[in-house]
Write an enzyme that holds these catalytic residues in place. Sequence first.
Site, PDB file in Angstrom:
ATOM      1  N   GLY A 289       0.840  -1.202   0.000  1.00  0.00           N
ATOM      2  CA  GLY A 289       0.000   0.000   0.000  1.00  0.00           C
ATOM      3  C   GLY A 289       0.868   1.242   0.000  1.00  0.00           C
TER       4      GLY A 289
ATOM      5  CB  VAL B 125      17.382   8.934  -6.283  1.00  0.00           C
ATOM      6  CG1 VAL B 125      17.993   9.391  -7.607  1.00  0.00           C
ATOM      7  CG2 VAL B 125      16.475   7.732  -6.499  1.00  0.00           C
TER       8      VAL B 125
ATOM      9  NE  ARG C 100      -3.227  -6.889  -3.025  1.00  0.00           N
ATOM     10  CZ  ARG C 100      -3.222  -7.693  -1.961  1.00  0.00           C
ATOM     11  NH1 ARG C 100      -2.707  -8.930  -2.044  1.00  0.00           N
ATOM     12  NH2 ARG C 100      -3.749  -7.297  -0.826  1.00  0.00           N
ATOM     13  CB  SER C 101       4.363  -9.184  -7.476  1.00  0.00           C
ATOM     14  OG  SER C 101       4.959 -10.136  -8.333  1.00  0.00           O
TER      15      SER C 101
ATOM     16  N   GLY D 211       5.082  -7.125   4.310  1.00  0.00           N
ATOM     17  CA  GLY D 211       5.155  -8.040   3.170  1.00  0.00           C
ATOM     18  C   GLY D 211       6.274  -7.669   2.213  1.00  0.00           C
TER      19      GLY D 211
ATOM     20  CB  THR E  12       3.225   0.789   6.186  1.00  0.00           C
ATOM     21  OG1 THR E  12       1.910   0.573   6.713  1.00  0.00           O
ATOM     22  CG2 THR E  12       4.213   0.560   7.328  1.00  0.00           C
TER      23      THR E  12
ATOM     24  CG  ASP F  64      -1.529   0.088   8.528  1.00  0.00           C
ATOM     25  OD1 ASP F  64      -2.365   1.016   8.513  1.00  0.00           O
ATOM     26  OD2 ASP F  64      -1.621  -0.922   7.810  1.00  0.00           O
TER      27      ASP F  64
ATOM     28  CG  ASP G 280       1.881  -2.621  10.608  1.00  0.00           C
ATOM     29  OD1 ASP G 280       2.737  -1.990   9.928  1.00  0.00           O
ATOM     30  OD2 ASP G 280       1.025  -3.356  10.103  1.00  0.00           O
TER      31      ASP G 280
ATOM     32  CB  ALA H  69     -12.241  10.009  20.454  1.00  0.00           C
TER      33      ALA H  69
ATOM     34  CB  THR I 203     -24.818  17.680  23.695  1.00  0.00           C
ATOM     35  OG1 THR I 203     -23.943  18.728  23.267  1.00  0.00           O
ATOM     36  CG2 THR I 203     -25.556  18.097  24.942  1.00  0.00           C
TER      37      THR I 203
ATOM     38  CE  LYS J 129     -27.171  11.129  10.429  1.00  0.00           C
ATOM     39  NZ  LYS J 129     -28.095  10.737   9.366  1.00  0.00           N
TER      40      LYS J 129
END
Lengths: 328, 328, 328, 328
Positions: C16, C29, C77-78, C109, C131, C133, C135, C192, C220, C252
């Site tokens: 990704g 480079v 992807r390959s 990966g 990435t 993520d 991770d 949050a 609220t 929502k």
Amino acid sequence: MELKSIKKIGVLTSGGDAPGMNAAIRAAVRAGFYYGLEMYGIYRGYEGMIQNDIKKLDSKNITHVLERGGTFLKSARSDEFRTKEGRKKAYDNLKSHGIDALVVIGGDGSLTGAHLFYQEYGIPAVGLPGTIDNDLSGTDSTIGFDTACNTAIEAIDKIRDTATSHDRLFFVEVMGRDAGFIAINAGIGSAAASILIPERKTPVETLVEKLKSRTKARKTSNIVIVAEGGKSGSAQEIADKVKKHLPYYDIKVTILGHLQRGGAPTSFDRLLASKLGVAAVEGLMQGKYDVMAGLINNKLVYTPIVKAVVGDKEVDEEDLRVANILST
Amino acid sequence: MELKSIKKIGVLTSGGDAPGMNAAIRAAVRAGFYYGLEMYGIYRGYEGMIQNDIKKLDSKNITHVLERGGTFLKSARSDEFRTKEGRKKAYDNLKSHGIDALVVIGGDGSLTGAHLFYQEYGIPAVGLPGTIDNDLSGTDSTIGFDTACNTAIEAIDKIRDTATSHDRLFFVEVMGRDAGFIAINAGIGSAAASILIPERKTPVETLVEKLKSRTKARKTSNIVIVAEGGKSGSAQEIADKVKKHLPYYDIKVTILGHLQRGGAPTSFDRLLASKLGVAAVEGLMQGKYDVMAGLINNKLVYTPIVKAVVGDKEVDEEDLRVANILST
Amino acid sequence: MELKSIKKIGVLTSGGDAPGMNAAIRAAVRAGFYYGLEMYGIYRGYEGMIQNDIKKLDSKNITHVLERGGTFLKSARSDEFRTKEGRKKAYDNLKSHGIDALVVIGGDGSLTGAHLFYQEYGIPAVGLPGTIDNDLSGTDSTIGFDTACNTAIEAIDKIRDTATSHDRLFFVEVMGRDAGFIAINAGIGSAAASILIPERKTPVETLVEKLKSRTKARKTSNIVIVAEGGKSGSAQEIADKVKKHLPYYDIKVTILGHLQRGGAPTSFDRLLASKLGVAAVEGLMQGKYDVMAGLINNKLVYTPIVKAVVGDKEVDEEDLRVANILST
Amino acid sequence: MELKSIKKIGVLTSGGDAPGMNAAIRAAVRAGFYYGLEMYGIYRGYEGMIQNDIKKLDSKNITHVLERGGTFLKSARSDEFRTKEGRKKAYDNLKSHGIDALVVIGGDGSLTGAHLFYQEYGIPAVGLPGTIDNDLSGTDSTIGFDTACNTAIEAIDKIRDTATSHDRLFFVEVMGRDAGFIAINAGIGSAAASILIPERKTPVETLVEKLKSRTKARKTSNIVIVAEGGKSGSAQEIADKVKKHLPYYDIKVTILGHLQRGGAPTSFDRLLASKLGVAAVEGLMQGKYDVMAGLINNKLVYTPIVKAVVGDKEVDEEDLRVANILST
């Protein structure tokens, strides 16, 4: 230990405003509520402390402030706080409200004030590093620095559009009176041809040579980042000097100025301010007085204020090395 | 009618760059392909026409340029194009490529060049209004104006954070050498205390009175917008004068400068540029020469270039009236 | 030591896309050029290696890519690279170009692919953590993570406008299939009410209790952040369950989705990518093979790829504790 | 004429929030002060009118709201206002405050409410078009539409980074239940391969043919914009159908959702809202009742509410024609 004694904490912001100050205030206030404390807003910094511009805060005061630039508690210079009489008035006002500890958010001057006040009147204070300049020791990053860097690169990205369209040379002056942190981050982040910082002297000849060698390499547009406090002069002064050596160049100067102070804080600054705001209150509860809370290597650290404000934070040599490789 | 004769169109951008120029180029090129024409990029404006910096464009050249600020065809001043000899060279180069019509994107100087060239050599040209200043007649809005207004208000929103946090007075200088359009839009959009434009003379005394009355109304922070070409002087000069009348005020000056020229174009500018780019090519195919394509009341209009560049576009009195009501 | 042998380095992005990949490519480079190496772009990741979609890069290829999202080398992807035959083809292509080392930018990966390839064919490779993520072990932050967090909070700031205007409860799903890093940063950064992450199971009852107690405290509007890979289900599933307990609530759901992957990289990601890009090339020159370059506590660290991809990076307990205090 | 009678005006926002509502409220309130009127905020729309959630506004209430998304007066649905009893209560509350006229900011439902209320109780009202959907007649653009278009293209710009990096096909669903205005602007502005709007039926076969022909022209990434209310189904449904015809394609779906409603209003929306806010109050003072204020060809126009809400606003055929040329 006086740990039990802290029931009412006053929060203030002082010095130049920085994005994330509101997030830090909110976190401190919310942490105070979490621990059952009363929280007070001291408006307009030390000046408001002297003028008794102090109000008890409730949950509503800190709703929807996290994401806003500036400081809703406002900030101001206070010449009077530099006097014994001023600090006496300030102390009396705090006592009249029963405030027994302070969270002070600001730069070196603001924290030094908190230190003095603690020395004189024994009012426990935890300082938080709130300044875009990143020139405080005791924390890897000050609250507002990351946002200021992002504001700078977003502006420079726009300037680059014009630089490239016209094959021009732009000198962009960023904030940083004594410190080149914003200049270095913005310079690497915007592929600058050169970065001029207060910590290093760059002779005009060196700069001119670099620009010439880039022209040979057919890099037709160039951006030079200048920290406002640079030893080599202001962006305009340097541009004027370079113009003499490179008269054929179309040279422009842009001073980013105060827009670097404002804006919604970045994710990084929100997280930093949130963690430090909580740490300020917890520090006071744990008897950590006369210190600044900061994050070093992502770990919470309390540093004596006198050490935090000493001004010995150094730019990363590795950053300068990388900047040089990438602009050659 | 010479309609059949147009098979190869050259596109160029000239003068100061404006966001949306790339979108206009793309739309013209894509429309050309739609109608089976060959499209050529003339790089660096008239200078490139003289230097024969001309390349045939294919679909790949215009991929992912729509959303980018600046102009990938680049822009440049050309003193040589002001000479007969220069224009002769330019014409010869066009002929060598078989280019039989032009799309010229730029401000009044650029369009006047296209007009002269048509008069001398009969090269059909449609001009597109590409300038952030909005100072061309024949269109309600020039390409880039909306983006520049948005860039200005986003910057001023940030400055306001600081103004409010410190109860300061900021003078913000926006672009607009002869025209106050950006200043008015940015001023109303940022709740400015006052807006100083080239088209109106505002005595310093009037400004000072307004600022005083606002202070009485307890509006503690103020932003004054100054168009760079204002008759009352630069933002710095006005600030200095005001400072003498209001010495107790903390006054700062910020010059937005070139960052107003760059950035990704807004939705409005993308749509405008896209429609006008198509209109330029269709206009040429329909024999509309020596005209500028614009949108008036959302309808496509072709205006003779000589009328478009006459400089008689007036600011909206209603805007000024509203600005006054809202800042009182 | 084989240090002398490296003269041609191939660079690829895989998996990704993440903001800052272009900055990392450019830095690698440019560092290669600085050290006199030849640099090759391998397009579309391992798939392009198999298809021989490989081109020598020059300075022009990496101009104005630093500030762009995505990856100009493209990614794909390959499935074929997972086979022995595919990797044989890939190796033959590299050899045909004389490429003797790789810089591989991507997630677990992609890095595992580089490791396998090194095991089989001895092609030295340094991986870079690209990435959103976050991770990967071996680096505090992956390239793209900071940008993704900022994209998320900017989107949630907008959603909050509506949440507040209507006193609504919004469930916002952010990326993070196995990791709650974006969710935690975005959650703290957007005040949050609750943050649901893959690493922790939050029973719906707990969430409902929290929302009820906040309603009592007269908060609220509420925003709940859900990492896409959360054990408690998707944002929509959780919203549906909560709706049963709180039928009077106007609920929502918004899924931020792929817009989190794109956009101009932040200052932080540009700096990180720039430093790691240089480090990748210098690592190869110093014989550091089969490793991932990362920054830990702002120091450059090379971690064996097999350790970096093991997936044991843990969320910061302190962040969770702070999030809880601030949302109570 | 009852012109003299208007001394107290109530302002409310109703229906879905839209960026610029705050700017419109501020302009109306400030204009009221300019003319010496008393201004009241009616919170949570008609529901608050029934619940008597009404407060007198002063200058402080409208400070720093211009630039904020959402509506500080909040909005809510009100089933009770659809009943005679509800409206009676609302009327009684208005009378108890002495409010003798209304400024109602919202979409067709909200304005229809004002019309009904005027019919029944003779309360003069001027409506302002506050909705991102741009589906009201009587104005070229509704307040919030321009911002929503910009929010959409900024999000799609980010999605394009990923689409291009992976040669993918993205379906992006934008708001617009009955109207394709956002979809058309966002589609042209983001170089969409196709734009599906409620006003036109696009057979899947037509879409598939277009995508195939673009693939032949080697446009490897594609973005299709789908208005949520499209006759051809949701973005997900269309994507599923297309997938059957183009199984080799890597297809993703993103629903922009509620983030399109929020955010700081654009320059255009701030100006529009400011002008209409003033026009609402001046209209009431001039006896213009039961009308909506709008801008048509940049001229202020008062349209009877019953005509404004009739839903006959048509998309611009020229826009569709241009979109087709540019995507071919």
